[in-house]
Motif scaffolding. Structure first.
Motif, PDB file in Angstrom:
ATOM      1  N   GLU A 214      34.993  40.199  38.289  1.00  0.00           N
ATOM      2  CA  GLU A 214      34.794  38.806  37.890  1.00  0.00           C
ATOM      3  C   GLU A 214      33.364  38.585  37.392  1.00  0.00           C
ATOM      4  O   GLU A 214      33.143  37.883  36.399  1.00  0.00           O
ATOM      5  N   GLU A 215      32.398  39.211  38.046  1.00  0.00           N
ATOM      6  CA  GLU A 215      30.999  39.057  37.639  1.00  0.00           C
ATOM      7  C   GLU A 215      30.724  39.707  36.298  1.00  0.00           C
ATOM      8  O   GLU A 215      30.047  39.130  35.436  1.00  0.00           O
ATOM      9  N   ILE A 216      31.255  40.917  36.074  1.00  0.00           N
ATOM     10  CA  ILE A 216      30.937  41.586  34.810  1.00  0.00           C
ATOM     11  C   ILE A 216      31.733  40.995  33.645  1.00  0.00           C
ATOM     12  O   ILE A 216      31.332  41.150  32.488  1.00  0.00           O
ATOM     13  N   CYS A 217      32.829  40.303  33.959  1.00  0.00           N
ATOM     14  CA  CYS A 217      33.590  39.665  32.874  1.00  0.00           C
ATOM     15  C   CYS A 217      32.848  38.469  32.281  1.00  0.00           C
ATOM     16  O   CYS A 217      33.237  37.943  31.234  1.00  0.00           O
ATOM     17  N   ALA A 218      31.765  38.050  32.927  1.00  0.00           N
ATOM     18  CA  ALA A 218      30.916  37.004  32.358  1.00  0.00           C
ATOM     19  C   ALA A 218      29.935  37.571  31.344  1.00  0.00           C
ATOM     20  O   ALA A 218      29.238  36.811  30.663  1.00  0.00           O
ATOM     21  N   LEU A 219      29.896  38.909  31.223  1.00  0.00           N
ATOM     22  CA  LEU A 219      28.963  39.565  30.313  1.00  0.00           C
ATOM     23  C   LEU A 219      29.568  39.712  28.923  1.00  0.00           C
ATOM     24  O   LEU A 219      30.800  39.834  28.779  1.00  0.00           O
ATOM     25  N   PRO A 220      28.732  39.731  27.881  1.00  0.00           N
ATOM     26  CA  PRO A 220      29.248  40.005  26.532  1.00  0.00           C
ATOM     27  C   PRO A 220      29.799  41.428  26.476  1.00  0.00           C
ATOM     28  O   PRO A 220      29.442  42.281  27.290  1.00  0.00           O
ATOM     29  N   ILE A 221      30.652  41.679  25.523  1.00  0.00           N
ATOM     30  CA  ILE A 221      31.357  42.955  25.313  1.00  0.00           C
ATOM     31  C   ILE A 221      32.380  43.174  26.419  1.00  0.00           C
ATOM     32  O   ILE A 221      33.555  43.421  26.151  1.00  0.00           O
ATOM     33  N   VAL A 222      31.936  43.069  27.678  1.00  0.00           N
ATOM     34  CA  VAL A 222      32.826  43.345  28.810  1.00  0.00           C
ATOM     35  C   VAL A 222      33.915  42.285  28.924  1.00  0.00           C
ATOM     36  O   VAL A 222      35.104  42.603  29.060  1.00  0.00           O
ATOM     37  N   GLY A 223      33.517  41.014  28.875  1.00  0.00           N
ATOM     38  CA  GLY A 223      34.489  39.937  29.005  1.00  0.00           C
ATOM     39  C   GLY A 223      35.607  40.016  27.973  1.00  0.00           C
ATOM     40  O   GLY A 223      36.791  39.996  28.335  1.00  0.00           O
ATOM     41  N   PRO A 224      35.271  40.128  26.676  1.00  0.00           N
ATOM     42  CA  PRO A 224      36.325  40.248  25.662  1.00  0.00           C
ATOM     43  C   PRO A 224      37.195  41.498  25.853  1.00  0.00           C
ATOM     44  O   PRO A 224      38.403  41.471  25.564  1.00  0.00           O
TER      45      PRO A 224
END
Length: 386
Positions: A214-224
């Motif tokens: 959930e935390e890393i999905c707030a990051l660019p590249i990772v979330g998409p």
């Protein structure tokens, strides 16, 4: 088809000690093979990336990292029409000079070596492949081609003053033109290192429980990337979701390097490998947009992984291991293994003694450094915490 700006083994600047060429391998293939068979390469199996080697079998080591970098590098080099063998050789060699305990060990050894010219893992890699590997009858080191040595020395760009001690020492004997950029192949190896560690540190951090999906999905590249997985495979399990998400992160970085570098190479108009070296700026790069997004990922990893409380506790302990081993060997060089004794006996000044001790400690694996420390101090530092 190989591009005109690619390094051609037939045009290699050769080896410091002349050798008869192989009938069935190019000089760059031989370089790659010598690196793979080197003792220092095998020891990477037990050298850490971020976590200390004993902490788990699933975390990356320097060996698995180097293999991943080489895989990425071959893919990018092939797409750009570069020499894949030279690219792979530089990629496989790039971390040979790392100390035990990763950058933590390097920081400790650099501080200890400050009165004697300092310590730099990239310069130490060159020292290993030109001096410390002692398997061949006719020369010290691996006698790699100039092209591979150049790539090792300056894959991160021209070397600026002050030049690290070990690098300056060799360059005085064999000019690697440290003021210029390296070949495109070496530049690919450098960017592939960024691709590999940005991806696998996310994976290792998740495995270690230092942060959540959930935390890393707030990051660019990772979330998409994760959003695409959720759209395509809404019912997949958490393990597969993680793998599918992170492999898309990996793919996005590789595709960006290829697309950006293809455009840069066209704009540069270089027609030879030497043109690449003298161009004045890198021709292999991420796009500005993706580079800015990667900075956000790196900032996240720095805060939540590299400076996590549990990692920092381990850093403090293993720093103490290096700090306590160094003066023990400095005080008594006879503690070094037998094959080191001739050099130890010839070491009449403190700088020579210190370089010898640094070579030995830098070559240690995590577990061997811990064993030696326990033997000399009677302390199991990771378990006693003292």
């Amino acid at each position: 088809m190989r591009a005109g700006f690619a390094c051609d083994p037939a045009q290699s600047r050769g080896r410091l000690v002349a050798e008869e060429e192989s009938a069935f391998r190019s000089c760059f293939q031989r370089d790659r093979d010598r690196i793979i068979h080197a003792s220092s390469f095998r020891r990477l199996k037990h050298k850490t990336q971020v976590f200390v080697e004993h902490e788990g079998d699933f975390f990356r080591t320097r060996l698995t990292h180097s293999i991943e970098v080489a895989q990425v590098a071959r893919t990018i080099a092939n797409a750009l029409g570069l020499n894949t063998d030279l690219t792979e050789a530089v990629a496989l060699a790039h971390d040979l000079g790392h100390t035990p305990f990763g950058h933590t060990g390097e920081d400790a050894l650099h501080a200890l070596m400050a009165p004697y010219g300092g310590f730099d893992h990239n310069a130490q890699t060159l020292r290993i492949v030109t001096k410390l590997e002692c398997h061949y009858a006719e020369f010290d080191g691996l006698n790699l081609t100039w092209d591979t040595l150049e790539g090792i020395a300056k894959h991160n760009g021209p070397v600026k003053e002050p030049i690290p001690y070990a690098l300056a020492e060799y360059n005085a004997l064999h000019d690697l033109e440290l003021h210029t950029h390296a070949s495109a192949e070496a530049q690919v190896a450098a960017l592939s290192d960024d691709v590999a560690y940005n991806n696998h540190d996310l994976h290792d951090g998740l495995r270690a429980g230092l942060f959540t999906e959930e935390e890393i999905c707030a990051l660019p590249i990772v979330g998409p990337a994760y959003a695409e997985v959720d759209r395509l495979y809404p019912d997949t399990d958490a393990y597969r979701r993680r793998h599918e998400g992170l492999r898309r992160v990996f793919g996005a970085m590789v595709a960006d390097v290829i697309d950006t570098s293809q455009a840069r190479l066209v704009d540069a108009g270089c027609t030879s490998a030497q043109d690449i070296r003298e161009f004045g700026r890198p021709v292999i790069a991420f796009s500005d947009g993706l580079w800015a997004e990667l900075k956000q990922i790196r900032d996240f990893l720095f805060k939540n992984m590299y400076r996590a409380p549990s990692v920092m506790r381990q850093r403090a302990l293993v720093t103490k291991v290096v700090e306590e081993l160094f003066p023990i060997y400095m005080a008594d060089l006879s503690l070094l293994p037998g094959r080191w004794h001739p050099e130890a006996q010839a070491a009449t000044d403190d700088t020579t003694r210190a370089r010898l001790v640094a070579d030995y400690i830098a070559g240690m694996t995590d577990r061997y450094a811990l064993q030696q420390h326990a033997q000399f101090t009677g302390t199991d530092i990771l378990h006693d915490g003292s």
